[in-house]
Design a protein around this motif. Structure first.
Motif, PDB file in Angstrom:
ATOM      1  N   ASN A   1       0.839  -1.197   0.000  1.00  0.00           N
ATOM      2  CA  ASN A   1       0.000   0.000   0.000  1.00  0.00           C
ATOM      3  C   ASN A   1       0.877   1.250   0.000  1.00  0.00           C
ATOM      4  OD1 ASN A   1      -2.397  -1.577   0.274  1.00  0.00           O
ATOM      5  ND2 ASN A   1      -1.925  -1.801   2.436  1.00  0.00           N
ATOM      6  N   PRO A   2       0.461   2.298  -0.746  1.00  0.00           N
ATOM      7  CA  PRO A   2       1.279   3.515  -0.800  1.00  0.00           C
ATOM      8  C   PRO A   2       1.379   4.193   0.562  1.00  0.00           C
ATOM      9  CG  PRO A   2      -0.800   3.829  -1.959  1.00  0.00           C
ATOM     10  CD  PRO A   2      -0.750   2.402  -1.544  1.00  0.00           C
ATOM     11  N   ILE A   3       2.544   4.759   0.836  1.00  0.00           N
ATOM     12  CA  ILE A   3       2.761   5.533   2.055  1.00  0.00           C
ATOM     13  C   ILE A   3       2.467   6.987   1.724  1.00  0.00           C
ATOM     14  CG2 ILE A   3       4.477   6.285   3.749  1.00  0.00           C
ATOM     15  CD1 ILE A   3       5.903   3.598   3.275  1.00  0.00           C
ATOM     16  N   LEU A   4       1.673   7.631   2.562  1.00  0.00           N
ATOM     17  CA  LEU A   4       1.261   9.008   2.316  1.00  0.00           C
ATOM     18  C   LEU A   4       2.050   9.968   3.198  1.00  0.00           C
ATOM     19  CD1 LEU A   4      -2.598   8.430   2.206  1.00  0.00           C
ATOM     20  CD2 LEU A   4      -0.963   8.301   0.327  1.00  0.00           C
ATOM     21  N   ASP A   5       2.278  11.190   2.677  1.00  0.00           N
ATOM     22  CA  ASP A   5       2.928  12.210   3.495  1.00  0.00           C
ATOM     23  C   ASP A   5       1.885  12.908   4.366  1.00  0.00           C
ATOM     24  OD1 ASP A   5       1.574  14.042   1.869  1.00  0.00           O
ATOM     25  OD2 ASP A   5       3.367  14.679   0.789  1.00  0.00           O
ATOM     26  N   ALA A   6       2.281  13.938   5.090  1.00  0.00           N
ATOM     27  CA  ALA A   6       1.393  14.638   6.022  1.00  0.00           C
ATOM     28  C   ALA A   6       0.208  15.292   5.311  1.00  0.00           C
ATOM     29  CB  ALA A   6       2.172  15.693   6.795  1.00  0.00           C
ATOM     30  N   LYS A   7       0.354  15.592   4.020  1.00  0.00           N
ATOM     31  CA  LYS A   7      -0.720  16.232   3.250  1.00  0.00           C
ATOM     32  C   LYS A   7      -1.613  15.216   2.541  1.00  0.00           C
ATOM     33  CE  LYS A   7       1.942  20.416   2.440  1.00  0.00           C
ATOM     34  NZ  LYS A   7       2.531  21.296   1.429  1.00  0.00           N
ATOM     35  N   GLY A   8      -1.313  13.930   2.693  1.00  0.00           N
ATOM     36  CA  GLY A   8      -2.123  12.892   2.061  1.00  0.00           C
ATOM     37  C   GLY A   8      -1.674  12.519   0.658  1.00  0.00           C
ATOM     38  N   ASN A   9      -0.531  13.052   0.216  1.00  0.00           N
ATOM     39  CA  ASN A   9       0.011  12.723  -1.103  1.00  0.00           C
ATOM     40  C   ASN A   9       0.925  11.506  -0.996  1.00  0.00           C
ATOM     41  OD1 ASN A   9      -1.133  15.092  -2.307  1.00  0.00           O
ATOM     42  ND2 ASN A   9       0.525  16.273  -1.385  1.00  0.00           N
ATOM     43  N   GLU A  10       0.980  10.725  -2.076  1.00  0.00           N
ATOM     44  CA  GLU A  10       1.874   9.570  -2.082  1.00  0.00           C
ATOM     45  C   GLU A  10       3.315  10.041  -1.963  1.00  0.00           C
ATOM     46  OE1 GLU A  10       1.735   6.366  -4.895  1.00  0.00           O
ATOM     47  OE2 GLU A  10      -0.385   6.709  -5.218  1.00  0.00           O
ATOM     48  N   ARG A  11       4.087   9.355  -1.114  1.00  0.00           N
ATOM     49  CA  ARG A  11       5.509   9.668  -0.982  1.00  0.00           C
ATOM     50  C   ARG A  11       6.277   9.005  -2.109  1.00  0.00           C
ATOM     51  NH1 ARG A  11       8.250   7.872   4.206  1.00  0.00           N
ATOM     52  NH2 ARG A  11      10.030   8.006   2.835  1.00  0.00           N
ATOM     53  N   VAL A  12       7.194   9.747  -2.688  1.00  0.00           N
ATOM     54  CA  VAL A  12       8.091   9.213  -3.715  1.00  0.00           C
ATOM     55  C   VAL A  12       9.509   9.609  -3.342  1.00  0.00           C
ATOM     56  CG1 VAL A  12       6.414   9.208  -5.593  1.00  0.00           C
ATOM     57  CG2 VAL A  12       7.790  11.234  -5.203  1.00  0.00           C
ATOM     58  N   GLU A  13      10.460   8.818  -3.796  1.00  0.00           N
ATOM     59  CA  GLU A  13      11.864   9.077  -3.528  1.00  0.00           C
ATOM     60  C   GLU A  13      12.661   8.824  -4.789  1.00  0.00           C
ATOM     61  OE1 GLU A  13      12.903   6.424  -0.364  1.00  0.00           O
ATOM     62  OE2 GLU A  13      11.948   7.661   1.149  1.00  0.00           O
ATOM     63  N   LYS A  14      13.820   9.457  -4.847  1.00  0.00           N
ATOM     64  CA  LYS A  14      14.725   9.161  -5.946  1.00  0.00           C
ATOM     65  C   LYS A  14      15.186   7.719  -5.791  1.00  0.00           C
ATOM     66  CE  LYS A  14      16.427  13.751  -6.799  1.00  0.00           C
ATOM     67  NZ  LYS A  14      17.618  14.607  -6.940  1.00  0.00           N
TER      68      LYS A  14
END
Length: 69
Positions: free
Chosen positions: A30-43
């Motif tokens: 399941n996608p991990i969300l940031d504090a604003k509810g957006n999916e977290r992405v990383e390089k």
């Protein structure tokens, strides 16, 4: 650098610029969300030593994480 090496470097830079950031997911997928509810992405980090040791396109795809259909 020679003209041929510069052309190769340009191709490599264009290829790398096309990489898509990795989606952060938990163990269940399941996608991990940031504090604003957006999916977290990383390089995405690439193990260049492993990549250079690949002996086939299939191994390269596994190394780069692009073996998904």
């Amino acid at each position: 650098m020679s003209p041929e090496e510069l052309v190769g470097l340009e191709k490599l830079q264009t290829y790398v610029d096309g990489f898509v950031p990795a989606r952060c997911v938990n163990r269940a997928g399941n996608p991990i969300l940031d504090a604003k509810g957006n999916e977290r992405v990383e390089k995405r980090l690439i193990n260049t030593k492993e990549l250079l040791g690949c002996k086939s396109i299939a191994e390269v795809k596994v190394c780069l994480g692009t073996n998904r259909d």
